[in-house]
Motif scaffolding. Structure first.
Motif, PDB file in Angstrom:
ATOM      1  N   ALA A 122       0.874  -1.180   0.000  1.00  0.00           N
ATOM      2  CA  ALA A 122       0.000   0.000   0.000  1.00  0.00           C
ATOM      3  C   ALA A 122       0.903   1.219   0.000  1.00  0.00           C
ATOM      4  O   ALA A 122       1.653   1.455   0.955  1.00  0.00           O
ATOM      5  CB  ALA A 122      -0.892   0.000   1.228  1.00  0.00           C
ATOM      6  N   LYS A 123       0.835   1.975  -1.079  1.00  0.00           N
ATOM      7  CA  LYS A 123       1.771   3.085  -1.234  1.00  0.00           C
ATOM      8  C   LYS A 123       1.274   4.075  -2.282  1.00  0.00           C
ATOM      9  O   LYS A 123       0.727   3.642  -3.303  1.00  0.00           O
ATOM     10  CB  LYS A 123       3.115   2.487  -1.676  1.00  0.00           C
ATOM     11  N   LYS A 124       1.467   5.332  -2.039  1.00  0.00           N
ATOM     12  CA  LYS A 124       1.143   6.384  -3.001  1.00  0.00           C
ATOM     13  C   LYS A 124      -0.261   6.263  -3.598  1.00  0.00           C
ATOM     14  O   LYS A 124      -0.439   6.291  -4.806  1.00  0.00           O
ATOM     15  CB  LYS A 124       2.200   6.439  -4.102  1.00  0.00           C
ATOM     16  N   GLY A 125      -1.217   6.058  -2.744  1.00  0.00           N
ATOM     17  CA  GLY A 125      -2.606   6.108  -3.182  1.00  0.00           C
ATOM     18  C   GLY A 125      -3.191   4.825  -3.701  1.00  0.00           C
ATOM     19  O   GLY A 125      -4.359   4.796  -4.083  1.00  0.00           O
ATOM     20  N   ASP A 126      -2.387   3.759  -3.734  1.00  0.00           N
ATOM     21  CA  ASP A 126      -2.867   2.549  -4.387  1.00  0.00           C
ATOM     22  C   ASP A 126      -2.271   1.310  -3.732  1.00  0.00           C
ATOM     23  O   ASP A 126      -1.308   1.400  -2.978  1.00  0.00           O
ATOM     24  CB  ASP A 126      -2.458   2.612  -5.866  1.00  0.00           C
ATOM     25  N   VAL A 127      -2.843   0.159  -4.078  1.00  0.00           N
ATOM     26  CA  VAL A 127      -2.291  -1.119  -3.627  1.00  0.00           C
ATOM     27  C   VAL A 127      -1.837  -1.890  -4.856  1.00  0.00           C
ATOM     28  O   VAL A 127      -2.574  -2.003  -5.825  1.00  0.00           O
ATOM     29  CB  VAL A 127      -3.387  -1.947  -2.894  1.00  0.00           C
ATOM     30  N   ARG A 128      -0.619  -2.396  -4.787  1.00  0.00           N
ATOM     31  CA  ARG A 128      -0.093  -3.150  -5.924  1.00  0.00           C
ATOM     32  C   ARG A 128       0.452  -4.489  -5.456  1.00  0.00           C
ATOM     33  O   ARG A 128       0.994  -4.594  -4.354  1.00  0.00           O
ATOM     34  CB  ARG A 128       1.029  -2.378  -6.612  1.00  0.00           C
ATOM     35  N   ARG A 129       0.315  -5.466  -6.312  1.00  0.00           N
ATOM     36  CA  ARG A 129       0.879  -6.781  -5.994  1.00  0.00           C
ATOM     37  C   ARG A 129       2.385  -6.731  -6.221  1.00  0.00           C
ATOM     38  O   ARG A 129       2.847  -6.199  -7.240  1.00  0.00           O
ATOM     39  CB  ARG A 129       0.236  -7.830  -6.904  1.00  0.00           C
ATOM     40  N   LEU A 130       3.140  -7.275  -5.280  1.00  0.00           N
ATOM     41  CA  LEU A 130       4.599  -7.259  -5.417  1.00  0.00           C
ATOM     42  C   LEU A 130       5.052  -8.471  -6.220  1.00  0.00           C
ATOM     43  O   LEU A 130       4.680  -9.606  -5.905  1.00  0.00           O
ATOM     44  CB  LEU A 130       5.262  -7.301  -4.035  1.00  0.00           C
ATOM     45  N   ASP A 168       6.134   2.483   4.440  1.00  0.00           N
ATOM     46  CA  ASP A 168       5.551   1.533   3.482  1.00  0.00           C
ATOM     47  C   ASP A 168       4.849   0.409   4.235  1.00  0.00           C
ATOM     48  O   ASP A 168       5.326  -0.038   5.280  1.00  0.00           O
ATOM     49  CB  ASP A 168       6.637   0.941   2.570  1.00  0.00           C
ATOM     50  N   ARG A 169       3.733  -0.030   3.676  1.00  0.00           N
ATOM     51  CA  ARG A 169       2.947  -1.073   4.344  1.00  0.00           C
ATOM     52  C   ARG A 169       2.749  -2.241   3.388  1.00  0.00           C
ATOM     53  O   ARG A 169       2.302  -2.052   2.258  1.00  0.00           O
ATOM     54  CB  ARG A 169       1.601  -0.487   4.774  1.00  0.00           C
ATOM     55  N   ILE A 170       3.093  -3.429   3.869  1.00  0.00           N
ATOM     56  CA  ILE A 170       3.021  -4.628   3.028  1.00  0.00           C
ATOM     57  C   ILE A 170       2.180  -5.681   3.740  1.00  0.00           C
ATOM     58  O   ILE A 170       2.300  -5.875   4.946  1.00  0.00           O
ATOM     59  CB  ILE A 170       4.440  -5.178   2.758  1.00  0.00           C
ATOM     60  N   LEU A 202     -11.560  -9.252   0.216  1.00  0.00           N
ATOM     61  CA  LEU A 202     -11.005  -7.900   0.384  1.00  0.00           C
ATOM     62  C   LEU A 202     -10.792  -7.249  -0.984  1.00  0.00           C
ATOM     63  O   LEU A 202     -10.198  -7.861  -1.864  1.00  0.00           O
ATOM     64  CB  LEU A 202      -9.662  -7.961   1.121  1.00  0.00           C
ATOM     65  N   THR A 203     -11.256  -6.014  -1.127  1.00  0.00           N
ATOM     66  CA  THR A 203     -10.969  -5.293  -2.361  1.00  0.00           C
ATOM     67  C   THR A 203      -9.682  -4.484  -2.151  1.00  0.00           C
ATOM     68  O   THR A 203      -9.274  -4.251  -1.009  1.00  0.00           O
ATOM     69  CB  THR A 203     -12.114  -4.322  -2.720  1.00  0.00           C
ATOM     70  N   LYS A 204      -9.099  -4.052  -3.238  1.00  0.00           N
ATOM     71  CA  LYS A 204      -7.881  -3.232  -3.121  1.00  0.00           C
ATOM     72  C   LYS A 204      -8.129  -1.931  -2.353  1.00  0.00           C
ATOM     73  O   LYS A 204      -7.325  -1.560  -1.499  1.00  0.00           O
ATOM     74  CB  LYS A 204      -7.307  -2.935  -4.513  1.00  0.00           C
ATOM     75  N   PRO A 205      -9.231  -1.206  -2.643  1.00  0.00           N
ATOM     76  CA  PRO A 205      -9.476   0.021  -1.859  1.00  0.00           C
ATOM     77  C   PRO A 205      -9.616  -0.265  -0.359  1.00  0.00           C
ATOM     78  O   PRO A 205      -9.209   0.538   0.472  1.00  0.00           O
ATOM     79  CB  PRO A 205     -10.788   0.560  -2.434  1.00  0.00           C
TER      80      PRO A 205
END
Lengths: 299, 188
Positions: free
Chosen positions: B103-111, B122-124, B135-138
């Motif tokens: 979760a970073k800079k306004g969005d969630v991305r898969r690593l 940073d939150r992982i 769970l949704t990304k938002p």
């Protein structure tokens, strides 16, 4: 010097003047472009977004309906839309706690205080949360726990959104055909679920508890926990944000709200309002909702 | 400093078939095994224990070495995630239905698997597909950004899952991490 200038041919003098004028214009343009580039970079850095150069427009619609209650205890606020480019957009809903005195007055006081805070700094979210806490403390002093209200608020700026919440009113995002309640409800269920999870149990008991919907925090409480985003969420084209009192989600399950995502905020508001009305729920709570639809295009 | 919180819940089943192993070195290494996956045809808890032992005893060893040792013990069908995280970077090796999101800079991305630089705050979250299912990304992003701690972030997400499943649809396993390199140091 003047003699030398006079000695030059008219054509040459014209050419020199034109060249100097061109140089001056070029210099001015370079400074102007540079200034705007730096300004834009600063804004981009501050919002944390990669600039694609396009500000999403926000279309807003709302309804504010009295259910079967004696009084309308919901209040709401929408910041001036003509300041959207400059200060963003703030919308909030406050729902007076039913069964307690002064619910209507308190929700009204809250939105008036929020209105008085406008324009809010988008990046001063910690301060805004603190100011909301102060409003709660002020209400606590004034009404001495003889009433309370919820608060659900969003601040949209430069394609990003911060949320603020106290109590159990909802901030719902509809995106990609899915609806998500963004703010956790500060009710007793959350506490019970946490307890059962720690014990390694399933959580059915949390929902059948008679006190499960009781608020554990609200506006009017002393030093309430104000839920707020420390880093804003990025919004995208087609996002719909609904800020509402629980009169809406009691009548329509939140996870079905995505099907109301029509092309415009007005149509979404109208369809949802008519759906609630048509259900004719005997104890329908007051229901207020503000819909914000983000889309590419001119404001 | 890496702050973390682990969820290991039976989710209404008799057995907890997933597992988590953590090594608290200077860099934190964690191994998340998805033994309850619907795709798993047989319980391979013994393999997971061996792989877990590699992680637990792997302090100071290069990540690639640990990853290859873990892969050696795990069967081809096994689903797991190996992560090493510090204030500066995160390394991931995941297989199957276990993955990490940031979760970073306004969005969630898969690593993706591999190395990625990290910043303060940073939150992982690492979890099984069953954990992410409701769970949704938002939701993941907002919960991350309203939380004071990794424990609270997990609680918010679990509350969402609970509302939809009552935590009765199988094992739930996840870890939340928050990078905290803004510790106040007192000068003596």
């Amino acid at each position: 010097m003047f003699d030398q200038w006079e000695a030059l041919s008219t054509e040459l003098r014209t050419a020199i003047v034109a060249a100097l004028a061109l140089l001056a214009v070029s210099l001015f343009l370079a400074v102007w472009v540079g200034y705007n580039w730096v300004k834009r970079k600063k804004m981009t850095r501050a919002s944390g977004r990669k600039d694609n150069g396009e500000l999403l427009s926000a279309e807003i619609a709302y309804f504010h309906e009295k259910g079967k209650r004696d009084k309308q205890e919901d209040s709401f606020y929408i910041s001036p839309v003509d300041e959207y480019d400059k200060n963003g957009l703030v919308v909030c809903v406050s729902d007076g706690m039913g069964g307690m005195r002064f619910g209507d007055e308190i929700s009204h006081d809250i939105v008036n205080e929020i209105k008085g805070m406008w324009p809010l700094s988008f990046f001063g979210n910690e301060k805004t949360a603190d100011d909301i806490r102060k409003i709660s403390n002020m209400i606590c002093s004034k009404y001495d726990f003889q009433g309370g209200a919820t608060l659900a608020m969003i601040h949209i700026y430069n394609n990003y959104m911060n949320i603020y919440s106290v109590g159990d009113s909802d901030i719902i995002l509809i995106r990609d055909g899915q609806s998500t309640i963004l703010n956790p409800r500060q009710n007793y269920v959350s506490y019970l679920v946490k307890k059962l999870v720690r014990e390694g149990k399933e959580t059915q008991d949390a929902y059948i508890n008679s006190k499960s919907r009781a608020l554990v925090d609200f506006m009017g409480n002393k030093d309430p926990r104000v839920i707020y985003t420390t880093e804003a969420m990025k919004l995208t084209d087609g996002d719909v944000i609904i800020v509402s009192s629980d009169g809406l989600t009691d009548a329509i399950p939140w996870n079905t709200l995505a099907k109301y995502n029509h092309s415009g905020a007005r149509k979404i508001a109208y369809t949802i309002k008519q759906t609630i009305k048509s259900k004719k729920i005997p104890k329908q709570d007051n229901y207020t909702a503000i819909m914000v639809r983000m889309s590419r295009g001119v404001v | 400093m890496i702050e973390y919180y682990t969820l290991m819940h039976r989710g209404g089943r008799d057995d907890y078939l997933d597992n988590v192993y953590i090594n608290h070195g200077e860099k934190l290494t964690a191994f998340l095994y998805y033994g309850s996956s619907d795709r798993t045809t047989e319980v391979r808890s013994n393999e997971a224990k061996l792989a877990g032992a590699v992680v637990s005893g792997g302090r100071g060893r290069p990540f690639d070495e640990i990853a290859s040792d873990v892969a050696m013990y795990m069967g081809n069908e096994s689903e797991y995630l190996l992560i090493r995280i510090s204030n500066e970077e995160v390394m991931i090796d995941s297989r199957g239905g276990v993955y990490a999101m940031i979760a970073k800079k306004g969005d969630v991305r898969r690593l993706p698997n591999g190395l990625m630089k990290l910043d303060n705050g940073d939150r992982i979250v690492c979890g099984t597909t069953r954990f992410y299912k409701k769970l949704t990304k938002p939701a993941i992003y907002t919960d991350a950004m309203i939380s004071f701690s990794s424990e609270e972030w997990m609680d918010f997400m679990v509350c969402r899952i609970s509302e939809q499943t009552m935590l009765s649809e199988g094992n739930l396993t996840a870890i939340t991490f928050i990078v905290r390199n803004d510790e106040i140091r007192i000068k003596e």
